[in-house]
Scaffold this motif. Structure first.
Motif, PDB file in Angstrom:
ATOM      1  N   VAL A   1       0.843  -1.184   0.000  1.00  0.00           N
ATOM      2  CA  VAL A   1       0.000   0.000   0.000  1.00  0.00           C
ATOM      3  C   VAL A   1       0.878   1.233   0.000  1.00  0.00           C
ATOM      4  N   ALA A   2       0.790   2.055  -1.027  1.00  0.00           N
ATOM      5  CA  ALA A   2       1.554   3.308  -1.088  1.00  0.00           C
ATOM      6  C   ALA A   2       0.624   4.436  -0.718  1.00  0.00           C
ATOM      7  N   ILE A   3       0.818   5.006   0.487  1.00  0.00           N
ATOM      8  CA  ILE A   3      -0.145   6.002   0.958  1.00  0.00           C
ATOM      9  C   ILE A   3       0.278   7.413   0.644  1.00  0.00           C
ATOM     10  N   GLY A   4       1.528   7.628   0.254  1.00  0.00           N
ATOM     11  CA  GLY A   4       2.014   8.998   0.130  1.00  0.00           C
ATOM     12  C   GLY A   4       1.756   9.614  -1.229  1.00  0.00           C
TER      13      GLY A   4
ATOM     14  N   PHE B   1      -1.005 -13.219   7.121  1.00  0.00           N
ATOM     15  CA  PHE B   1      -1.021 -13.614   5.710  1.00  0.00           C
ATOM     16  C   PHE B   1       0.410 -13.583   5.215  1.00  0.00           C
ATOM     17  N   TRP B   2       0.958 -14.777   4.989  1.00  0.00           N
ATOM     18  CA  TRP B   2       2.393 -14.913   4.714  1.00  0.00           C
ATOM     19  C   TRP B   2       2.588 -15.943   3.612  1.00  0.00           C
TER      20      TRP B   2
ATOM     21  N   THR C   1       1.914  -8.250   3.056  1.00  0.00           N
ATOM     22  CA  THR C   1       2.057  -7.547   1.778  1.00  0.00           C
ATOM     23  C   THR C   1       1.348  -6.206   1.766  1.00  0.00           C
ATOM     24  N   SER C   2       0.956  -5.692   2.939  1.00  0.00           N
ATOM     25  CA  SER C   2       0.213  -4.437   3.003  1.00  0.00           C
ATOM     26  C   SER C   2       0.877  -3.463   3.952  1.00  0.00           C
TER      27      SER C   2
ATOM     28  N   ALA D   1      -7.352  -7.609  -1.294  1.00  0.00           N
ATOM     29  CA  ALA D   1      -6.043  -8.222  -1.519  1.00  0.00           C
ATOM     30  C   ALA D   1      -5.739  -9.249  -0.442  1.00  0.00           C
ATOM     31  N   MET D   2      -6.166  -8.994   0.794  1.00  0.00           N
ATOM     32  CA  MET D   2      -5.987  -9.953   1.884  1.00  0.00           C
ATOM     33  C   MET D   2      -6.995 -11.080   1.800  1.00  0.00           C
ATOM     34  N   ASN D   3      -8.235 -10.728   1.457  1.00  0.00           N
ATOM     35  CA  ASN D   3      -9.342 -11.683   1.467  1.00  0.00           C
ATOM     36  C   ASN D   3     -10.166 -11.549   0.192  1.00  0.00           C
ATOM     37  N   PRO D   4      -9.714 -12.154  -0.905  1.00  0.00           N
ATOM     38  CA  PRO D   4     -10.522 -12.111  -2.132  1.00  0.00           C
ATOM     39  C   PRO D   4     -11.906 -12.700  -1.950  1.00  0.00           C
ATOM     40  N   ASP D   5     -12.064 -13.560  -0.945  1.00  0.00           N
ATOM     41  CA  ASP D   5     -13.368 -14.173  -0.681  1.00  0.00           C
ATOM     42  C   ASP D   5     -14.417 -13.162  -0.223  1.00  0.00           C
ATOM     43  N   LEU D   6     -14.000 -11.923   0.102  1.00  0.00           N
ATOM     44  CA  LEU D   6     -14.966 -10.888   0.489  1.00  0.00           C
ATOM     45  C   LEU D   6     -15.541 -10.154  -0.717  1.00  0.00           C
TER      46      LEU D   6
END
Length: 537
Positions: A16-19, A163-164, A398-399, A457-462
């Motif tokens: 995640v690029a927040i800037g 998540f690894w 990854t986030s 990205a963490m939970n595609p099932d959502l």
């Protein structure tokens, strides 16, 4: 990081690029954004306090003690006064609801936190915290002098998952894909932190304690505050990228700050300062509730609710002979009240205290604050994923977000499918002033898209299950413990009848620190007014 704070989390490069607006260009979601509002602290009231222009006083009152600020420190000051039988006080809060960054919300599915969401099992030295928890029924008794906690209020299993490498695993310590250097540095780091945790200083105090006022004052420990945490890691020769990523996660988790801006003392404290004291082996556990620390807010406020006035902007405090004069603007009545008090407790962020009482409170420029975005995401089915099942705290390697906690984790039978996921993002990769501007400039839809895509990205099932995203902006969420922070709080304390009370003074935005400062100020005010009491500190 929560229960695994003394073990090690390896995180890969954040996705995640927040800037600077870069994130929006990487978003791939195309479905319609879910409904939900954009909330936060009352900007109009904050700007009015900054700009001034309040009407002259039209009402006049006399009160023994005024507590200006109704966050955890102010509520703790009121609780301590009430507990000691001192009832001639008032709490004035700018917002329409007390609680500061420990407030919560609610929807038809669940209550949920807007900020702070757990309290670690307190250390032995945290006497005032345990006193409160006994009164609230969280501590249910003792066994051989050691507290016993209500198991329903301790975090239930599964507490954490990571998540690894494409799968969810239990705990926050990765078990695969580590190099020999990673394992060596992680082991050395953990051994060093464990040694600090066990150490007793030459003054008989723990090397690192919670509240931090009980920590040892040994010179070699205090010297850590002159370094940033990255420089300290460099001195140890620990360069594993997995360890460095772990440290970054930890510092952003508790302090909202990158490790190169965190005092090495505060960095070590994160890993070595917690030693939960309980008989049932739950010392590394947390106390948590669907609404997070709003449960503690409700408990504190319940002791003195009839003395709390919300929607009151305290905008001027000055000494008046042997007492204090406090001007506050009642938003609902559109009128200013002048209160003559025998003592005043300024229980607010230091930059606010310095503005309303500049003659007695200075040094505001030495304090800086971490901005955060919090999102409460209602979903109509529980997240799943490959690997272990859903936990209370769910973190992705990854986030750059800190992942999400599950509001209904403690009450799984209430809503077996729907739940609220509270998602956290500290905006730490840019100067705080720039991050605050970004919080204001980005639209609700842009933030929702960031939150949604990170969750998917963490939970595609959502996919297709997100029903709403409620956003909450914290421009000054917490004090940043930058190098040199240990001396800042003590350097700005005025003389009675003025008292300061806020976690800013500790330099660590923790419940225990805010409560300690509130109790300290209340007991100082009672001593000044010659009210008998036995100290809880």
């Amino acid at each position: 990081m929560k229960a695994d704070r003394r073990t090690l989390l390896g995180l890969g490069a954040g996705a995640v690029a927040i800037g600077g607006g870069g994130f929006a260009a990487t978003l791939g979601g195309t479905e319609a954004l879910p409904p939900g509002g954009l909330g936060g602290t009352d900007l109009a009231r904050g700007h009015r306090l900054r700009d001034g222009g309040f009407p002259a006083p039209s009402r006049f009152e006399d009160v023994d003690v005024v507590i200006a600020g109704g966050g955890i420190a102010g509520l703790s000051a009121g609780w301590r006064l009430q507990d000691a039988g001192f009832t001639r006080f008032r709490v004035l809060e700018l917002e329409d609801e007390a609680g500061g960054n420990a407030r919560g919300g609610r929807n038809p599915v669940s209550a949920y936190p807007l900020g702070a969401h757990y309290l670690p099992v307190p250390n032995r030295e945290a006497k005032a915290v345990r006193h409160l928890l006994r009164q609230l029924g969280v501590i249910t008794g003792d066994r051989d002098g050691v507290p016993v906690y209500d198991p329903e209020q301790l975090c239930a299993d599964l507490q954490e998952r990571l998540f690894w490498q494409g799968r969810w695993q239990e705990g926050l310590v990765p078990r695969t894909g580590l190099s020999a250097q990673d394992r060596a540095d992680l082991a050395a780091f953990e051994q060093t932190m464990s040694a600090y945790s066990r150490r007793t200083g030459s003054d008989g105090k723990p090397a690192f304690a919670v509240p931090r006022a009980y920590s040892s004052q040994d010179a070699d420990l205090l010297a850590l505050d002159r370094l940033d945490f990255v420089a300290w890691l460099d001195r140890q020769g620990w360069r594993s990228p997995v360890l460095r990523a772990h440290v970054r996660y930890a510092m952003r988790d508790d302090y909202g700050t990158e490790p190169q801006h965190v005092s090495a003392w505060a960095g070590v404290h994160y890993f070595a300062g917690r030693r939960g004291w309980t008989v049932d082996g739950a010392g590394d556990n947390e106390l948590t509730w669907p609404e997070g620390n709003a449960r503690l807010v409700r408990g504190l406020a319940g002791f003195c609710r009839d003395r709390i006035a919300t929607g009151h902007i305290v905008h001027a405090v000055r000494r008046d002979g042997e007492g204090v004069q406090i001007d506050s603007f009642d938003v609902a009545a559109n009128a200013t009240t002048r209160i003559r008090a025998r003592a005043a407790i300024l229980a607010m962020p230091h930059f606010v205290a310095a503005r309303i009482c500049p003659a007695a409170v200075g040094g505001a420029g030495a304090f800086s604050y971490a901005p955060w975005l919090v999102a409460n995401v209602t979903v109509d089915r529980l997240p799943g994923g490959r690997g272990v099942p859903l936990a209370w705290d769910n973190v992705s390697s990854t986030s750059d977000s800190l992942g999400y906690v599950v509001a209904t984790h403690q009450t799984p039978d209430a809503f077996p499918m729907a739940t609220v996921l509270t998602w956290y993002l500290p905006l730490s990769d840019m100067p705080p002033s720039a991050a605050r501007r970004l919080l204001l400039q980005r639209t609700a839809d842009t933030w929702k898209q960031i939150v949604r895509d990170d969750l998917l990205a963490m939970n595609p099932d959502l996919e297709g299950a997100i029903r709403s995203i409620e956003l909450w902006r914290w421009g000054h969420a917490m004090i940043r413990p930058t190098p040199g922070f240990l001396d800042r709080g003590e350097a700005v304390r005025p003389a009675p009848p003025l008292f300061l009370a806020h976690s800013d003074l500790s330099g660590l935005s923790l419940f225990e620190e805010a409560q300690y400062q509130g109790v300290r100020a209340a007991e100082g005010a009672m001593a000044f007014l010659h009210h008998p009491h036995e100290s809880l500190l």
